[in-house]
Motif scaffolding. Sequence first.
Motif, mmCIF file in Angstrom:
data_model
loop_
_atom_site.group_PDB
_atom_site.id
_atom_site.type_symbol
_atom_site.label_atom_id
_atom_site.label_comp_id
_atom_site.label_asym_id
_atom_site.label_seq_id
_atom_site.Cartn_x
_atom_site.Cartn_y
_atom_site.Cartn_z
ATOM 1 N N VAL A 7 -5.129 2.019 32.445
ATOM 2 C CA VAL A 7 -5.878 2.782 31.458
ATOM 3 C C VAL A 7 -4.913 3.207 30.354
ATOM 4 C CG1 VAL A 7 -7.331 4.787 31.055
ATOM 5 C CG2 VAL A 7 -7.457 3.580 33.240
ATOM 6 N N THR A 8 -5.301 2.921 29.116
ATOM 7 C CA THR A 8 -4.456 3.220 27.963
ATOM 8 C C THR A 8 -5.216 4.101 26.993
ATOM 9 O OG1 THR A 8 -3.374 1.067 28.179
ATOM 10 C CG2 THR A 8 -3.099 2.218 26.084
ATOM 11 N N GLN A 9 -4.530 5.116 26.468
ATOM 12 C CA GLN A 9 -5.161 5.993 25.491
ATOM 13 C C GLN A 9 -4.366 5.979 24.188
ATOM 14 O OE1 GLN A 9 -6.112 9.385 28.701
ATOM 15 N NE2 GLN A 9 -7.029 9.762 26.698
ATOM 16 N N LEU A 25 -2.343 13.528 18.088
ATOM 17 C CA LEU A 25 -3.168 13.556 16.888
ATOM 18 C C LEU A 25 -3.196 14.982 16.358
ATOM 19 C CD1 LEU A 25 -5.201 11.966 15.105
ATOM 20 C CD2 LEU A 25 -6.985 12.622 16.729
ATOM 21 N N SER A 26 -2.985 15.125 15.039
ATOM 22 C CA SER A 26 -3.045 16.438 14.390
ATOM 23 C C SER A 26 -4.036 16.345 13.245
ATOM 24 C CB SER A 26 -1.663 16.839 13.887
ATOM 25 O OG SER A 26 -1.716 18.084 13.212
ATOM 26 N N VAL A 27 -5.037 17.222 13.258
ATOM 27 C CA VAL A 27 -6.073 17.191 12.234
ATOM 28 C C VAL A 27 -6.345 18.598 11.730
ATOM 29 C CG1 VAL A 27 -7.157 15.142 13.273
ATOM 30 C CG2 VAL A 27 -7.974 17.436 13.881
ATOM 31 N N PRO A 28 -6.865 18.729 10.502
ATOM 32 C CA PRO A 28 -7.268 20.056 10.030
ATOM 33 C C PRO A 28 -8.603 20.446 10.630
ATOM 34 C CG PRO A 28 -7.673 18.405 8.346
ATOM 35 C CD PRO A 28 -6.982 17.695 9.461
ATOM 36 N N LEU A 70 -11.195 9.807 19.820
ATOM 37 C CA LEU A 70 -10.117 9.469 20.747
ATOM 38 C C LEU A 70 -10.517 8.194 21.490
ATOM 39 C CD1 LEU A 70 -9.435 13.017 22.250
ATOM 40 C CD2 LEU A 70 -8.537 11.997 20.153
ATOM 41 N N ASN A 71 -9.547 7.337 21.703
ATOM 42 C CA ASN A 71 -9.828 6.026 22.293
ATOM 43 C C ASN A 71 -9.239 5.877 23.694
ATOM 44 O OD1 ASN A 71 -11.100 4.573 19.924
ATOM 45 N ND2 ASN A 71 -9.172 5.266 19.023
ATOM 46 N N CYS A 72 -9.954 5.148 24.521
ATOM 47 C CA CYS A 72 -9.519 4.856 25.881
ATOM 48 C C CYS A 72 -9.885 3.408 26.169
ATOM 49 C CB CYS A 72 -10.223 5.793 26.855
ATOM 50 S SG CYS A 72 -9.958 5.415 28.606
ATOM 51 N N SER A 73 -8.940 2.642 26.712
ATOM 52 C CA SER A 73 -9.244 1.262 27.107
ATOM 53 C C SER A 73 -8.779 1.031 28.538
ATOM 54 C CB SER A 73 -8.569 0.257 26.165
ATOM 55 O OG SER A 73 -7.171 0.410 26.199
ATOM 56 N N THR A 90 -4.278 11.962 25.241
ATOM 57 C CA THR A 90 -4.054 12.170 23.803
ATOM 58 C C THR A 90 -3.884 13.665 23.582
ATOM 59 O OG1 THR A 90 -5.316 10.239 23.080
ATOM 60 C CG2 THR A 90 -5.038 12.044 21.501
ATOM 61 N N ARG A 91 -2.740 14.044 23.007
ATOM 62 C CA ARG A 91 -2.481 15.465 22.702
ATOM 63 C C ARG A 91 -3.063 15.767 21.344
ATOM 64 N NH1 ARG A 91 2.361 13.770 23.872
ATOM 65 N NH2 ARG A 91 3.184 14.295 21.827
ATOM 66 N N LEU A 92 -4.055 16.647 21.306
ATOM 67 C CA LEU A 92 -4.763 16.971 20.064
ATOM 68 C C LEU A 92 -4.352 18.353 19.583
ATOM 69 C CD1 LEU A 92 -6.993 16.507 17.914
ATOM 70 C CD2 LEU A 92 -8.602 17.526 19.551
ATOM 71 N N LEU A 93 -4.010 18.432 18.300
ATOM 72 C CA LEU A 93 -3.752 19.708 17.662
ATOM 73 C C LEU A 93 -4.704 19.841 16.476
ATOM 74 C CD1 LEU A 93 -2.106 22.308 17.197
ATOM 75 C CD2 LEU A 93 -0.566 20.965 15.743
ATOM 76 N N VAL A 94 -5.510 20.882 16.484
ATOM 77 C CA VAL A 94 -6.414 21.170 15.373
ATOM 78 C C VAL A 94 -5.833 22.347 14.606
ATOM 79 C CG1 VAL A 94 -8.758 21.743 14.675
ATOM 80 C CG2 VAL A 94 -8.374 20.333 16.713
#
Lengths: 115, 112
Positions: free
Chosen positions: B4-6, B11-14, B21-24, B106-110
């Motif tokens: 499994v790959t992500q 990811l950093s977004v305003p 987010l993607n997963c395969s 996936t490390r997400l920062l908003v």
Amino acid sequence: EAEVAQSPRYKITEKSQAVAFWCDPISGHATLYWYRQILGQGPELLVQFQDESVVDDSQLPKDRFSAERLKGVDSTLKIQPAELGDSAMYLCASSSRTGGRETQYFGPGTRLLVL
Amino acid sequence: KQEVTQIPAALSVPEGENLVLNCSFTDSAIYNLQWFRQDPGKGLTSLLLIQSSQREQTSGRLNASLDKSSGRSTLYIAASQPGDSATYLCAVRADSSYKLIFGSGTRLLVRP
């Protein structure tokens, strides 16, 4: 809401020492899992219990790791001796199965640091 | 062996932005796929579970899709908020066992 309990939350030990982690699953959940999560990676299954029986321990390093669930309720995971590479988060999860469907509920984890 | 790959790993977004987010996964013989959220130093919280016969699941601002034949899943987060900052993990369960195989997350920062 019922939760999976784990203790301790944090453990610091020196290499070659023995450590033990405890997990109390949600009441009535027959299946219990121990996972290891190395920093920056996803959890990897170490051992799966169905009641008191081991179903899958193919990824458990049996030379140093042991796990038991004697009465089919709570469980203990032991490492002896601990090595530097064992530093990780150890997660416990439990589940019940209804009609082939299952959701795993995770505890807060035990963070282990081996010095 | 299932892998499994992500993507992306981080990811950093305003604040307010919609994101995907993607997963395969390499083996399409899955029973279901699950998305989890993990806050720093904490355990995992299940967000959405998609059975192999389903195409998508929705919960509030979250929508997860599954394309089993192509080995892909996406997690869509609408109108992102700083409280969404966390690591998002996907996991697949094989047909033949109850074992979950996880991606690396996936490390997400908003950003406010």
